[in-house]
Design a protein around this motif. Sequence first.
Motif, PDB file in Angstrom:
ATOM      1  N   ALA A  40       0.309   6.805  -1.123  1.00 49.46           N
ATOM      2  CA  ALA A  40       0.132   5.792  -2.165  1.00 49.46           C
ATOM      3  C   ALA A  40      -1.249   5.150  -2.125  1.00 49.46           C
ATOM      4  O   ALA A  40      -1.735   4.647  -3.136  1.00 49.46           O
ATOM      5  CB  ALA A  40       1.206   4.719  -2.028  1.00 49.46           C
ATOM      6  N   TYR A  41      -1.905   5.165  -0.970  1.00 53.19           N
ATOM      7  CA  TYR A  41      -3.230   4.565  -0.809  1.00 53.19           C
ATOM      8  C   TYR A  41      -4.350   5.609  -0.738  1.00 53.19           C
ATOM      9  O   TYR A  41      -5.502   5.259  -0.525  1.00 53.19           O
ATOM     10  CB  TYR A  41      -3.257   3.700   0.462  1.00 53.19           C
ATOM     11  N   HIS A  46      -4.058  10.475  -5.484  1.00 47.13           N
ATOM     12  CA  HIS A  46      -4.179  10.029  -6.876  1.00 47.13           C
ATOM     13  C   HIS A  46      -4.827  11.119  -7.736  1.00 47.13           C
ATOM     14  O   HIS A  46      -4.377  11.387  -8.851  1.00 47.13           O
ATOM     15  CB  HIS A  46      -4.981   8.724  -6.953  1.00 47.13           C
ATOM     16  N   PRO A  63      -2.721   4.644 -14.313  1.00 48.43           N
ATOM     17  CA  PRO A  63      -2.714   4.579 -12.851  1.00 48.43           C
ATOM     18  C   PRO A  63      -1.317   4.888 -12.307  1.00 48.43           C
ATOM     19  O   PRO A  63      -0.318   4.713 -12.992  1.00 48.43           O
ATOM     20  CB  PRO A  63      -3.098   3.131 -12.557  1.00 48.43           C
ATOM     21  N   PRO A  65       1.931   4.086  -9.993  1.00 49.57           N
ATOM     22  CA  PRO A  65       2.566   2.791  -9.681  1.00 49.57           C
ATOM     23  C   PRO A  65       2.042   2.230  -8.361  1.00 49.57           C
ATOM     24  O   PRO A  65       1.677   2.981  -7.462  1.00 49.57           O
ATOM     25  CB  PRO A  65       4.052   3.139  -9.545  1.00 49.57           C
ATOM     26  N   GLU A  66       2.001   0.919  -8.283  1.00 51.57           N
ATOM     27  CA  GLU A  66       1.581   0.261  -7.047  1.00 51.57           C
ATOM     28  C   GLU A  66       2.692   0.401  -6.015  1.00 51.57           C
ATOM     29  O   GLU A  66       3.871   0.231  -6.341  1.00 51.57           O
ATOM     30  CB  GLU A  66       1.310  -1.221  -7.296  1.00 51.57           C
ATOM     31  N   PRO A  67       2.354   0.703  -4.760  1.00 50.76           N
ATOM     32  CA  PRO A  67       3.390   0.782  -3.726  1.00 50.76           C
ATOM     33  C   PRO A  67       4.002  -0.597  -3.472  1.00 50.76           C
ATOM     34  O   PRO A  67       3.345  -1.621  -3.657  1.00 50.76           O
ATOM     35  CB  PRO A  67       2.644   1.285  -2.493  1.00 50.76           C
ATOM     36  N   LYS A  68       5.248  -0.601  -3.077  1.00 55.38           N
ATOM     37  CA  LYS A  68       5.952  -1.855  -2.785  1.00 55.38           C
ATOM     38  C   LYS A  68       5.780  -2.263  -1.325  1.00 55.38           C
ATOM     39  O   LYS A  68       6.486  -3.126  -0.826  1.00 55.38           O
ATOM     40  CB  LYS A  68       7.445  -1.703  -3.094  1.00 55.38           C
ATOM     41  N   TRP A  69       4.863  -1.626  -0.622  1.00 54.42           N
ATOM     42  CA  TRP A  69       4.592  -1.930   0.781  1.00 54.42           C
ATOM     43  C   TRP A  69       3.090  -2.022   0.966  1.00 54.42           C
ATOM     44  O   TRP A  69       2.316  -1.542   0.145  1.00 54.42           O
ATOM     45  CB  TRP A  69       5.176  -0.844   1.685  1.00 54.42           C
ATOM     46  N   SER A  70       2.688  -2.665   2.048  1.00 53.10           N
ATOM     47  CA  SER A  70       1.266  -2.705   2.390  1.00 53.10           C
ATOM     48  C   SER A  70       1.033  -1.755   3.556  1.00 53.10           C
ATOM     49  O   SER A  70       1.969  -1.365   4.250  1.00 53.10           O
ATOM     50  CB  SER A  70       0.846  -4.132   2.759  1.00 53.10           C
TER      51      SER A  70
END
Length: 121
Positions: A40-41, A46, A63, A65-70
């Motif tokens: 995801a990062y 991507h 884009p 989706p933004e991940p729900k975790w860091s």
Amino acid sequence: MVYRPTVRYHDVFRKYVDDVFKVTSLDRNQIIRAALFTAAYSPQFHQLMKPYFYEQEERVDVPLPEPKWSMREAKYWLEQNAEIYGQMKPVDVPAPVLESQGQGRRIEVKNRGGISLFLPG
């Protein structure tokens, strides 16, 4: 809740996961979860996904989706269920007892499980 997909992949990926498994203390599931966790990062991920976006015919830059975790939340790849992260108590494993037998060079190491190791002298 735990999602349990069946993943089918080429032998080159199986070999890579097996090789990583052999040189780390991680299990194969943790290795695959770590790959998804970091994807995801990853700019490479991507770029790899870009040609498969639904809106590509309309030339819209969409884009992922933004991940729900860091990236600091390792619990999501280290544990099958992130809610139990850190709840496991460390297991106290007794150290093996070294016993010297005789005057020679032979050394015998025994642990409480009955495993013996003989080193030739």
